[in-house]
Write an enzyme that holds these catalytic residues in place. Structure first.
Site, PDB file in Angstrom:
ATOM      1  N   TYR A 141       0.821  -1.219   0.000  1.00  0.00           N
ATOM      2  CA  TYR A 141       0.000   0.000   0.000  1.00  0.00           C
ATOM      3  C   TYR A 141       0.853   1.266   0.000  1.00  0.00           C
ATOM      4  CZ  TYR A 141      -4.517  -2.250   0.840  1.00  0.00           C
ATOM      5  OH  TYR A 141      -5.667  -2.985   0.712  1.00  0.00           O
ATOM      6  N   LYS A 196       3.823 -15.328   3.494  1.00  0.00           N
ATOM      7  CA  LYS A 196       4.101 -16.125   2.292  1.00  0.00           C
ATOM      8  C   LYS A 196       5.611 -16.301   2.245  1.00  0.00           C
ATOM      9  CE  LYS A 196       2.741 -18.098  -1.584  1.00  0.00           C
ATOM     10  NZ  LYS A 196       1.894 -19.311  -1.634  1.00  0.00           N
ATOM     11  N   ASP A 228      -2.149 -18.624   1.595  1.00  0.00           N
ATOM     12  CA  ASP A 228      -3.088 -19.426   0.799  1.00  0.00           C
ATOM     13  C   ASP A 228      -3.736 -20.502   1.664  1.00  0.00           C
ATOM     14  OD1 ASP A 228      -0.562 -20.582   0.976  1.00  0.00           O
ATOM     15  OD2 ASP A 228      -0.467 -21.262  -1.106  1.00  0.00           O
ATOM     16  N   ASP A 252      -6.146  -7.212   4.417  1.00  0.00           N
ATOM     17  CA  ASP A 252      -7.284  -6.655   3.680  1.00  0.00           C
ATOM     18  C   ASP A 252      -8.136  -7.784   3.120  1.00  0.00           C
ATOM     19  OD1 ASP A 252      -8.855  -4.690   2.300  1.00  0.00           O
ATOM     20  OD2 ASP A 252      -7.783  -5.227   0.463  1.00  0.00           O
ATOM     21  N   ASP A 256     -12.127  -9.411   4.679  1.00  0.00           N
ATOM     22  CA  ASP A 256     -13.388  -9.550   3.939  1.00  0.00           C
ATOM     23  C   ASP A 256     -13.856 -11.005   3.980  1.00  0.00           C
ATOM     24  OD1 ASP A 256     -13.089  -6.852   3.151  1.00  0.00           O
ATOM     25  OD2 ASP A 256     -13.930  -7.244   1.165  1.00  0.00           O
TER      26      ASP A 256
HETATM   27  C1  IPM Z   1     -10.372  -1.650   3.761  1.00  0.00           C
HETATM   28  C2  IPM Z   1     -10.584  -1.116   2.359  1.00  0.00           C
HETATM   29  C3  IPM Z   1      -9.453  -0.135   2.050  1.00  0.00           C
HETATM   30  C4  IPM Z   1      -8.141  -0.899   2.133  1.00  0.00           C
HETATM   31  C5  IPM Z   1      -9.613   0.575   0.686  1.00  0.00           C
HETATM   32  C6  IPM Z   1     -10.923   1.300   0.576  1.00  0.00           C
HETATM   33  C7  IPM Z   1      -8.472   1.506   0.427  1.00  0.00           C
HETATM   34  O1  IPM Z   1     -10.667  -2.162   1.457  1.00  0.00           O
HETATM   35  O2  IPM Z   1     -10.315  -0.831   4.700  1.00  0.00           O
HETATM   36  O3  IPM Z   1     -10.288  -2.861   3.907  1.00  0.00           O
HETATM   37  O4  IPM Z   1      -7.758  -1.574   1.164  1.00  0.00           O
HETATM   38  O5  IPM Z   1      -7.482  -0.817   3.179  1.00  0.00           O
HETATM   39 MG    MG Z   2     -10.728  -4.077   2.365  1.00  0.00          MG
END
Ligand code: IPM
Ligand code: MG
Length: 370
Positions: A141, A196, A228, A252, A256
């Site tokens: 990032y 990794k 993975d 990240d 999710d």
């Molecule tokens: C998160 C989001 C952010 C990230 C994006 C919106 C930049 O996906 O907070 O998980 O990748 O950190």
């Molecule tokens: Mg995210």
């Protein structure tokens, strides 16, 4: 206590969910005799539209002068073709850096009332209680150099090259590892470090440093897993996980996935801490496809307020009161569209907020009569 907060509603569903979170916060603050001072500022696409800057200087100043920051979401397809520094997301990455928020805590807790929401069988997901500790200021990032050569319009389509750099300094791994071990000491004494290391130098350094820091925490059981394989185990045996320690991009992605495991990304809250001012935001993002419809799930934002009270204000009872209220409304069958499935009639963002407010009032009076 005086709670001086900056509110950054941002884009998409951000303003809708933040509004409900603030209503819940107001009720709990009033009930416990805290005074709220709220300053609303612009970030992301909302700021680009007004000031052509995804993070205007007065937003940074307000954040740095506050006890904590509550953020909704950033991101809008309107700016998809902007250069990187003029995208909404650049505002979010910059505020994380300005606040020195290197430690991103993302709890993924399964609510028993939501057994029908997880794509996993109830016996697999029941009891899941994971704390993802995501490094937030390093890796791909922020690593330099980064570039994309030319544009497709300039006639060199087919020949462009893009570069990102995954970079970690030892001190960056060390400080996030300590956050994870300290959290594990208050939980089930387990850290799984995800990397990794079979491919990446960054991960080999990561593993080495985490192992060294782990020696300072002999009570904590430390494991290492390739990302993975961790992704697979997360859906096969989510209850095996406690504290998951990982770098920025892996965190990240896995967070999710953890949202999917517990039933909806809309439930997940996060705390970004480590610097002078903490930043609190739901994990879900701006969801432009449902923005403005009043159907978004505000629970991620509401639970982020609980994390704010816990981590930036040390108001544990107030935090627990909000978490208890969320759990109660879910048990009563309150479901926004993301959770409703075929079995429930979905309620609106505002109605979900109202129900949490009512439940929080009940929880407060119960607490006071204890
Ligand atoms: C998160 C989001 C952010 C990230 C994006 C919106 C930049 O996906 O907070 O998980 O990748 O950190
Ligand atoms: Mg995210």
């Amino acid at each position: 206590m005086l709670l001086n907060l900056t509110i950054l509603p941002g884009d998409g569903i951000g303003p809708e969910v933040t509004e409900q979170a603030v209503l819940v916060l107001q009720v709990v603050a009033d009930a416990f005799g805290h005074q709220l001072q709220l300053h609303h500022r612009l970030i992301g696409g909302a700021a680009l539209t007004v000031a052509n800057d995804p993070l205007p200087a007065d937003t940074v100043q307000a954040c740095l002068a506050s006890t904590a920051v509550l953020l909704g979401a950033v991101g809008s397809p309107k700016f998809d073709h902007n250069p990187g520094h003029l995208r909404p997301e650049a505002g979010l990455l910059r505020i994380r850096r300005e606040l020195g928020a290197y430690a991103n805590l993302r709890p993924a807790v399964f609510f028993p009332a939501l057994e029908d929401c997880s794509p996993l069988r109830a016996e697999v997901v029941r009891g899941t209680d994971i704390m993802i500790v995501r490094e937030l200021l390093g890796g791909l990032y922020f690593g330099q150099p980064r570039s994309i050569s030319g544009t497709s319009e300039s006639g060199n389509a087919g020949e462009r090259v893009a570069v990102n750099t995954m970079r970690y300094a030892e001190f960056e791994v060390e400080r996030i590892a300590r956050v994870a071990f300290d959290l594990a000491m208050k939980r089930k004494m387990k850290v799984l470090s995800v990397d990794k290391a079979n491919v990446l130098e960054c991960s080999r350094l990561w593993r080495d440093v985490v192992t060294r820091i782990g020696k300072d925490y002999p009570e904590v059981k430390l494991g290492h897993q390739y990302v993975d394989s961790a992704a697979m185990l997360l859906v096969q045996r989510p209850t095996d996980f406690d504290v998951v320690l990982t770098e920025n991009m892996f965190g990240d992605i896995l967070s999710d996935q953890a949202g999917g495991v517990v039933g909806s990304l809309g439930l997940l809250a996060s705390a970004s801490v480590g610097g002078p001012v903490g930043l609190y935001e739901p994990v879900h993002g701006s969801a432009p496809d449902i923005a403005g419809k009043g159907i978004a799930n505000p629970l991620g934002a509401i639970l982020s307020v609980a994390l704010l009270l816990r981590h930036s204000c040390h108001l544990e009872k107030e935090a627990a009161c909000i978490e208890g209220a969320v759990s109660a409304v879910l048990s009563q069958g309150a479901r926004t569209a993301d959770l409703a499935g075929k079995t429930h009639a979905p309620i609106s963002t505002a109605e979900m907020g109202r129900r949490v407010v009512e439940a929080a009032k009940g929880a407060v009076s119960e607490h006071k009569s204890d």
